[in-house]
Design a protein around this motif. Structure first.
Motif, short mmCIF file in Angstrom:
data_model
loop_
_atom_site.label_atom_id
_atom_site.label_comp_id
_atom_site.label_asym_id
_atom_site.label_seq_id
_atom_site.Cartn_x
_atom_site.Cartn_y
_atom_site.Cartn_z
N ASN A 1 0.85 -1.20 0.00
CA ASN A 1 0.00 0.00 0.00
C ASN A 1 0.88 1.24 0.00
O ASN A 1 1.92 1.26 0.67
CB ASN A 1 -0.90 0.02 1.24
N ALA A 2 0.46 2.26 -0.73
CA ALA A 2 1.25 3.50 -0.80
C ALA A 2 1.38 4.15 0.57
O ALA A 2 2.45 4.61 0.95
CB ALA A 2 0.64 4.47 -1.80
N VAL A 3 0.28 4.17 1.32
CA VAL A 3 0.28 4.77 2.66
C VAL A 3 -0.52 3.86 3.58
O VAL A 3 -1.60 3.41 3.22
CB VAL A 3 -0.33 6.19 2.66
N VAL A 4 0.03 3.61 4.76
CA VAL A 4 -0.63 2.77 5.76
C VAL A 4 -0.59 3.48 7.10
O VAL A 4 0.44 4.06 7.48
CB VAL A 4 0.05 1.40 5.90
N VAL A 5 -1.71 3.44 7.80
CA VAL A 5 -1.77 3.94 9.17
C VAL A 5 -2.18 2.77 10.07
O VAL A 5 -3.27 2.22 9.91
CB VAL A 5 -2.78 5.10 9.32
N PHE A 6 -1.27 2.39 10.95
CA PHE A 6 -1.62 1.43 12.00
C PHE A 6 -2.16 2.28 13.15
O PHE A 6 -1.47 3.14 13.67
CB PHE A 6 -0.40 0.62 12.44
N SER A 7 -3.41 2.04 13.49
CA SER A 7 -4.15 2.91 14.38
C SER A 7 -4.76 2.12 15.53
O SER A 7 -4.81 0.90 15.49
CB SER A 7 -5.26 3.57 13.55
N LYS B 1 -5.16 10.31 10.42
CA LYS B 1 -6.05 9.88 9.33
C LYS B 1 -6.73 11.07 8.68
O LYS B 1 -6.80 11.14 7.45
CB LYS B 1 -7.07 8.87 9.86
N ARG B 2 -7.20 12.02 9.48
CA ARG B 2 -7.87 13.20 8.92
C ARG B 2 -6.92 14.05 8.09
O ARG B 2 -7.31 14.58 7.05
CB ARG B 2 -8.51 14.03 10.03
N LEU B 3 -5.68 14.20 8.53
CA LEU B 3 -4.70 14.95 7.76
C LEU B 3 -4.50 14.29 6.40
O LEU B 3 -4.55 14.96 5.36
CB LEU B 3 -3.37 15.06 8.49
N LEU B 4 -4.28 12.98 6.40
CA LEU B 4 -4.05 12.28 5.14
C LEU B 4 -5.27 12.34 4.23
O LEU B 4 -5.15 12.63 3.04
CB LEU B 4 -3.63 10.84 5.41
N PHE B 5 -6.45 12.09 4.78
CA PHE B 5 -7.67 12.18 3.98
C PHE B 5 -7.86 13.60 3.45
O PHE B 5 -8.27 13.79 2.31
CB PHE B 5 -8.91 11.75 4.78
N GLY B 6 -7.55 14.60 4.27
CA GLY B 6 -7.67 16.00 3.86
C GLY B 6 -6.74 16.36 2.71
O GLY B 6 -7.04 17.25 1.92
N LEU B 7 -5.62 15.68 2.61
CA LEU B 7 -4.68 15.90 1.52
C LEU B 7 -5.08 15.12 0.27
O LEU B 7 -4.44 15.25 -0.78
CB LEU B 7 -3.27 15.50 1.94
N GLY B 8 -6.10 14.30 0.38
CA GLY B 8 -6.56 13.51 -0.76
C GLY B 8 -5.98 12.11 -0.82
O GLY B 8 -6.07 11.44 -1.84
N VAL B 9 -5.39 11.66 0.27
CA VAL B 9 -4.80 10.32 0.34
C VAL B 9 -5.80 9.38 1.00
O VAL B 9 -6.42 9.73 2.00
CB VAL B 9 -3.49 10.36 1.17
N PRO C 1 -5.38 6.26 2.81
CA PRO C 1 -4.46 5.27 3.36
C PRO C 1 -5.15 3.96 3.71
O PRO C 1 -6.34 3.93 4.01
CB PRO C 1 -3.95 5.95 4.64
N ALA C 2 -4.38 2.89 3.66
CA ALA C 2 -4.85 1.63 4.23
C ALA C 2 -4.78 1.81 5.74
O ALA C 2 -3.79 2.34 6.25
CB ALA C 2 -3.97 0.48 3.78
N ILE C 3 -5.82 1.42 6.42
CA ILE C 3 -5.87 1.60 7.87
C ILE C 3 -6.02 0.25 8.54
O ILE C 3 -6.91 -0.53 8.19
CB ILE C 3 -7.03 2.53 8.27
#
Length: 123
Positions: A30-36, A47-55, A57-59
């Protein structure tokens, strides 16, 4: 079915239950992954920052994964001394860091180029 197929199946099953392999596999595919952790406010910020940038991520919600405790231990080893192991952010298959590193990259202008290089952003 021959014995070779059984050995292959056994290897795949062992890979699935290895927390190091889970982290590596998810991060590398995955290009971007957040283990949360669900309910973690800093994880939500990441997650909100990444989504706000248009990414997108796999979570992986570690506390909801059947091997979550073991995955958390792997992430703890990756985290710098004194940092919380979640959120753990991977970009382009490499461990970026936690919320502090993500925010620092965003503030200093290096996050968007990292995301573009990883194929998570096209614009």
């Amino acid at each position: 079915m021959g014995g070779g197929g059984d050995a292959s199946t056994m290897k795949n099953l062992m890979d699935v239950v290895n927390p190091y392999e889970i982290v590596r596999e998810v991060a590398s595919t995955n290009a971007v992954v957040v283990f949360s952790m669900s309910g973690c406010c800093m994880c939500t910020v990441a997650k909100r920052l990444l989504f706000g940038l248009g990414v997108g991520p796999a979570i992986v919600e570690v506390d909801r994964h059947e091997l979550g405790h073991d995955i958390h231990a792997v992430l703890f080893q990756l985290a710098a001394n004194g940092q919380q192991p979640t959120p753990a952010i991977f970009v382009g298959g490499k461990f970026l860091g936690s919320i502090e590193t993500l925010m620092a990259c965003h503030i200093n202008g290096t996050l968007v180029p990292l995301l573009k290089d990883a194929g998570a952003l096209w614009l």
